[in-house]
Design an enzyme around this catalytic site. Structure first.
Site, PDB file in Angstrom:
ATOM      1  N   HIS A  22       0.803  -1.225   0.000  1.00 26.82           N
ATOM      2  CA  HIS A  22       0.000   0.000   0.000  1.00 26.82           C
ATOM      3  C   HIS A  22       0.839   1.280   0.000  1.00 26.82           C
ATOM      4  O   HIS A  22       0.301   2.372   0.115  1.00 26.82           O
ATOM      5  CB  HIS A  22      -1.012  -0.003   1.150  1.00 26.82           C
ATOM      6  CG  HIS A  22      -2.213  -0.859   0.845  1.00 26.82           C
ATOM      7  ND1 HIS A  22      -2.100  -2.170   0.434  1.00 26.82           N
ATOM      8  CD2 HIS A  22      -3.535  -0.608   0.861  1.00 26.82           C
ATOM      9  CE1 HIS A  22      -3.302  -2.669   0.237  1.00 26.82           C
ATOM     10  NE2 HIS A  22      -4.201  -1.738   0.479  1.00 26.82           N
ATOM     11  N   TYR A  71      -2.386  -8.446  -7.113  1.00 29.12           N
ATOM     12  CA  TYR A  71      -1.965  -8.428  -5.708  1.00 29.12           C
ATOM     13  C   TYR A  71      -3.144  -8.354  -4.745  1.00 29.12           C
ATOM     14  O   TYR A  71      -2.955  -8.198  -3.540  1.00 29.12           O
ATOM     15  CB  TYR A  71      -1.009  -7.259  -5.448  1.00 29.12           C
ATOM     16  CG  TYR A  71       0.273  -7.644  -4.748  1.00 29.12           C
ATOM     17  CD1 TYR A  71       0.256  -8.225  -3.471  1.00 29.12           C
ATOM     18  CD2 TYR A  71       1.505  -7.443  -5.346  1.00 29.12           C
ATOM     19  CE1 TYR A  71       1.424  -8.577  -2.823  1.00 29.12           C
ATOM     20  CE2 TYR A  71       2.682  -7.791  -4.700  1.00 29.12           C
ATOM     21  CZ  TYR A  71       2.635  -8.351  -3.441  1.00 29.12           C
ATOM     22  OH  TYR A  71       3.795  -8.700  -2.804  1.00 29.12           O
TER      23      TYR A  71
HETATM   24  C1  HEM Z   1      -9.096  -7.323   6.684  1.00 22.51           C
HETATM   25  C2  HEM Z   1      -8.234  -7.024   5.774  1.00 22.51           C
HETATM   26  C3  HEM Z   1      -8.499  -6.222   4.539  1.00 22.51           C
HETATM   27  C4  HEM Z   1      -9.510  -5.349   4.257  1.00 22.51           C
HETATM   28  C5  HEM Z   1     -10.686  -4.947   5.135  1.00 22.51           C
HETATM   29  C6  HEM Z   1      -9.276  -4.853   2.920  1.00 22.51           C
HETATM   30  C7  HEM Z   1     -10.080  -3.949   2.271  1.00 22.51           C
HETATM   31  C8  HEM Z   1      -9.783  -3.348   1.083  1.00 22.51           C
HETATM   32  C9  HEM Z   1     -10.546  -2.318   0.445  1.00 22.51           C
HETATM   33  C10 HEM Z   1     -11.870  -1.743   0.995  1.00 22.51           C
HETATM   34  C11 HEM Z   1      -9.912  -1.962  -0.694  1.00 22.51           C
HETATM   35  C12 HEM Z   1     -10.344  -0.873  -1.698  1.00 22.51           C
HETATM   36  C13 HEM Z   1     -11.107  -1.476  -2.834  1.00 22.51           C
HETATM   37  C14 HEM Z   1     -11.232  -0.486  -3.974  1.00 22.51           C
HETATM   38  O1  HEM Z   1     -11.870   0.531  -3.801  1.00 22.51           O
HETATM   39  O2  HEM Z   1     -10.650  -0.763  -5.036  1.00 22.51           O
HETATM   40  C15 HEM Z   1      -8.729  -2.763  -0.781  1.00 22.51           C
HETATM   41  C16 HEM Z   1      -7.806  -2.665  -1.794  1.00 22.51           C
HETATM   42  C17 HEM Z   1      -6.662  -3.438  -1.878  1.00 22.51           C
HETATM   43  N1  HEM Z   1      -6.282  -4.443  -1.019  1.00 22.51           N
HETATM   44 FE1  HEM Z   1      -7.226  -4.970   0.676  1.00 22.51          FE
HETATM   45  N2  HEM Z   1      -8.146  -5.422   2.429  1.00 22.51           N
HETATM   46  C18 HEM Z   1      -7.643  -6.265   3.386  1.00 22.51           C
HETATM   47  C19 HEM Z   1      -6.515  -7.036   3.305  1.00 22.51           C
HETATM   48  C20 HEM Z   1      -5.636  -7.052   2.229  1.00 22.51           C
HETATM   49  C21 HEM Z   1      -4.466  -7.874   2.157  1.00 22.51           C
HETATM   50  C22 HEM Z   1      -3.993  -8.881   3.204  1.00 22.51           C
HETATM   51  C23 HEM Z   1      -3.864  -7.597   0.977  1.00 22.51           C
HETATM   52  C24 HEM Z   1      -2.594  -8.260   0.524  1.00 22.51           C
HETATM   53  C25 HEM Z   1      -1.732  -7.782  -0.291  1.00 22.51           C
HETATM   54  C26 HEM Z   1      -4.663  -6.568   0.311  1.00 22.51           C
HETATM   55  C27 HEM Z   1      -4.386  -5.984  -0.912  1.00 22.51           C
HETATM   56  C28 HEM Z   1      -5.096  -4.960  -1.484  1.00 22.51           C
HETATM   57  C29 HEM Z   1      -4.687  -4.249  -2.683  1.00 22.51           C
HETATM   58  C30 HEM Z   1      -3.432  -4.492  -3.498  1.00 22.51           C
HETATM   59  C31 HEM Z   1      -5.668  -3.285  -2.918  1.00 22.51           C
HETATM   60  C32 HEM Z   1      -5.674  -2.224  -4.023  1.00 22.51           C
HETATM   61  C33 HEM Z   1      -5.162  -0.969  -3.412  1.00 22.51           C
HETATM   62  C34 HEM Z   1      -5.335   0.229  -4.306  1.00 22.51           C
HETATM   63  O3  HEM Z   1      -5.295   0.095  -5.522  1.00 22.51           O
HETATM   64  O4  HEM Z   1      -5.503   1.336  -3.757  1.00 22.51           O
HETATM   65  N3  HEM Z   1      -5.737  -6.281   1.100  1.00 22.51           N
HETATM   66  N4  HEM Z   1      -8.685  -3.614   0.295  1.00 22.51           N
END
Ligand code: HEM
Ligand SMILES: *[C@@H]1O[C@H](CO)[C@@H](O)[C@H](O)[C@H]1NC(C)=O
Ligand SMILES: *[C@@H]1O[C@H](CO)[C@@H](O)[C@H](O)[C@H]1NC(C)=O
Ligand SMILES: *[C@@H]1O[C@H](CO)[C@@H](O)[C@H](O)[C@H]1NC(C)=O
Ligand SMILES: *[C@@H]1O[C@H](CO)[C@@H](O)[C@H](O)[C@H]1NC(C)=O
Ligand SMILES: *[C@@H]1O[C@H](CO)[C@@H](O)[C@H](O)[C@H]1NC(C)=O
Length: 544
Positions: A202, A380
């Protein structure tokens, strides 16, 4: 670094584009057929003509399919990427010798340069520009693209194949991604790794919520530790103590934690009405969402201030600025070291002991400038890593009490959280049906975004990375026949025979799919030299 086939999210997203169906209209953009092979570039001529630019691909011919002399020799000698992966993940005795000799450096150098050469530098396309342009080179607000978008004028969403209407993303996530029963990661990955992944990535995955997709807020495009120090200089200064190079902190029970927003008024994302006295202020604005992220933020905060103390001891004449700047470089080095020698080591499963040593590359040509790709961000999305609930200090904490709860960190403290996350298994990323309901909205958004960004079919990416394109959904779902059938029903209409390695005149193929309880018969129907469909005979399969 690891084989891309691991990442079923990318797999599924892009698969939506890999099905087939001829759409005959008078002037179809010929580039919609993806005619150019071996990384040749499709260029349109006139209205119905195209030419593949095969420059420096090592191939020539209409579609860049004829190898040049040296390419032919190279291809004969080159092991497949599957063979290389097998080699790196087997023969422990061999790697034992390598690990302890100068050859470790040689192999590490090869790993780095081979991987590096898969990625173009300077960067090429982005979501707006499907051709080389100054704007896509110069404008850092775009994520770059490894493959250009699907041309806008194609007859079908995926080009010239597939169904005209793609399945509803929400419904698809319910059926394909939603977890039924927790499946642990087969490599023994724990939650400490999962939150490391999330915290680390992130800093360079920060989707910009602009009107269109494909933009990023992380203009550093790499490991700049902006998740610790903030993306903008103003935020950095707010987070800094301006004394001895340190970052601001608060003490709770005698231990160091990030300050509160009330003390350090930086922009942080918290739900409306979230108590001000519980809003932690860290480098990345979304990290208040997950205690695993504020835990890592706290660890890096403590490490930063620890390094500052050591530096000041050695350089008592240095001012705040030099202590801060030097410490930041040290922290970035520590991050990359951990990422390569522990994180990627774990992910890769390699027996070669990976090494972080910049001097490995001093004697070779190497591109240091980096641009983050949209495809990288998409693949990812490892949300299947997340468990059903969180087991901390003998208590089971559901998502409802875990997310946006900064007192998890301050209540248990870093040590107990590290202990808990190190013991708890993460979920298996690939294979489908392993995303907890609490985060199921994320893949849904991802599917919508990938369609809006017109990402090319999955098999195009397989080819781009010198992997054999899949010829069947089996290669994606393995024995999970229900998922296989689901994908098939949702995405496939008709495939030309050549794509399925079923040749003209061949008889229908009968395949038996073994699952835990049933054996299903799949009847492959071929008519008029066209592979029509695989008829799954047991009705039950469709009831998903
Ligand atoms: C409880 C844990 C987690 C929650 C609540 C969560 C929640 C979210 C949310 C709400 C988004 C934004 C979706 C969007 O608007 O596109 C997001 C994006 C993302 N998450 Fe998670 N996530 C979690 C764990 C993880 C983990 C463990 C990874 C491992 C790498 C991950 C990787 C990503 C990536 C790469 C994005 C895109 C970020 C971006 O482009 O700004 N997330 N996640
Ligand atoms: C080039 O590709 C197109 C589209 O896939 C195909 O129709 C054509 O036969 C190919 N031509 C050659 C010479 O391989
Ligand atoms: C299409 O382009 C090729 C060269 O790439 C040329 O040989 C051929 O005559 C062109 N066909 C038409 C119909 O313009
Ligand atoms: C980058 O492109 C976007 C979209 O066209 C534009 O709004 C922005 O101003 C550009 N940024 C720079 C630095 O040119
Ligand atoms: C070589 O390194 C790998 C990865 O760290 C490890 O699995 C293997 O046991 C090592 N062997 C020796 C003898 O160092
Ligand atoms: C936040 O976590 C603490 C400590 O586990 C717990 O006592 C509290 O109930 C949680 N708060 C919410 C709103 O769930």
């Amino acid at each position: 670094f690891a084989g891309f086939s691991l990442f079923s999210i990318l797999v599924v997203l892009l698969l939506m584009k890999s099905s087939s169906g001829a759409a005959e209209s008078s002037a179809v953009n010929p580039c919609c057929y993806y005619p150019c092979q071996n990384r040749g570039v499709c260029v349109r001529f006139g209205t119905e003509n195209y030419s593949c630019d095969c420059t420096r691909t090592g191939f020539h011919g209409k579609n860049c399919t004829t190898p040049e002399f040296w390419t032919r020799i190279y291809l004969m000698l080159k092991p497949s990427s599957g063979a290389v992966h097998f080699f790196l993940t087997h023969f422990k005795w061999f790697w034992t010798i390598i690990n302890n000799s100068f050859l470790r450096d040689t192999f590490m150098r090869i790993v780095l340069t081979v991987r590096n050469e898969l990625i173009p530098s300077p960067p090429t396309y982005n979501t707006k520009y499907e051709y080389i342009s100054w704007e896509s080179y110069n404008n850092l607000s775009y994520y770059t693209r490894l493959l250009p978008p699907i041309p806008k004028d194609c007859p079908l969403p995926m080009g010239t194949k597939g169904k005209p209407n793609l399945p509803d993303p929400k419904e698809f996530c319910e059926k394909y991604f939603k977890r039924r029963e927790f499946r642990p990661d087969p490599q023994g990955t724990n939650l400490m790794f999962a939150f490391m992944a999330q915290h680390f990535t992130h800093q360079f995955f920060k989707k910009s919520h602009k009107a269109t997709v494909g933009f990023t807020k992380a203009l550093g495009h790499g490991v700049d530790a902006s998740n610790i120090y903030g993306e903008e200089l103003e935020r950095q200064h707010q987070l800094r103590l301006h004394k001895d190079g340190k970052l601001k902190y608060q003490l709770i029970n005698g231990e160091m934690y990030p300050p509160m927003v009330s003390e350090v008024p930086v922009d942080m994302v918290y739900p409306e009405g979230f108590p001000t006295e519980q809003r932690l202020a860290v480098g990345q604005e979304v990290f208040g969402l997950v205690p695993g992220l504020t835990m890592y933020a706290t660890i890096w905060l403590r490490e930063h201030n620890r390094v500052c103390d050591i530096l000041k001891g050695e350089h008592p004449t240095w001012e705040d600025e030099q202590l801060f700047q030097t410490t930041r470089l040290i922290i970035i080095g520590e991050i990359i070291n951990i990422i390569i020698e522990e994180y990627v080591q774990h992910l890769s499963g390699y027996h070669l002991k990976l090494k972080y040593d910049p001097s490995l590359l001093f004697g070779v040509r190497f591109q240091y400038t980096n641009r983050i790709a949209l495809e990288f961000s998409h693949l990812y999305h490892w949300h299947p890593l997340m468990p059903d609930s969180f087991l901390i200090d003998g208590e089971e904490i559901p998502y409802s009490q875990f997310l946006y709860n900064t007192s998890i960190l301050t209540h248990y403290g870093v040590e107990k959280l590290v202990d808990a996350f190190s013991r708890q298994s993460a979920g298996q990323i690939g294979g489908g049906r392993n995303i907890h309901q609490a985060v199921l909205r994320v893949p849904e958004i991802l599917i919508r975004d990938s369609r809006a960004a017109r990402l090319q079919p999955f098999n195009q990416y397989r080819k781009r990375f010198n992997l054999k394109p899949y010829s069947s959904f089996y290669e994606l779902t393995g024995k999970l026949v229900k998922l296989y059938a689901l994908l098939f029903v949702l995405y496939v209409s008709v495939l030309p025979c050549d794509e399925m390695s079923i040749c003209p005149g061949s008889t229908p193929r009968l395949a038996q799919l073994h699952t835990g309880f049933y054996i299903y018969k799949v009847n492959v129907v071929v008519e008029n030299n066209l592979y029509l469909h695989e008829k799954v005979e047991t009705r039950q399969i469709y009831r998903i």
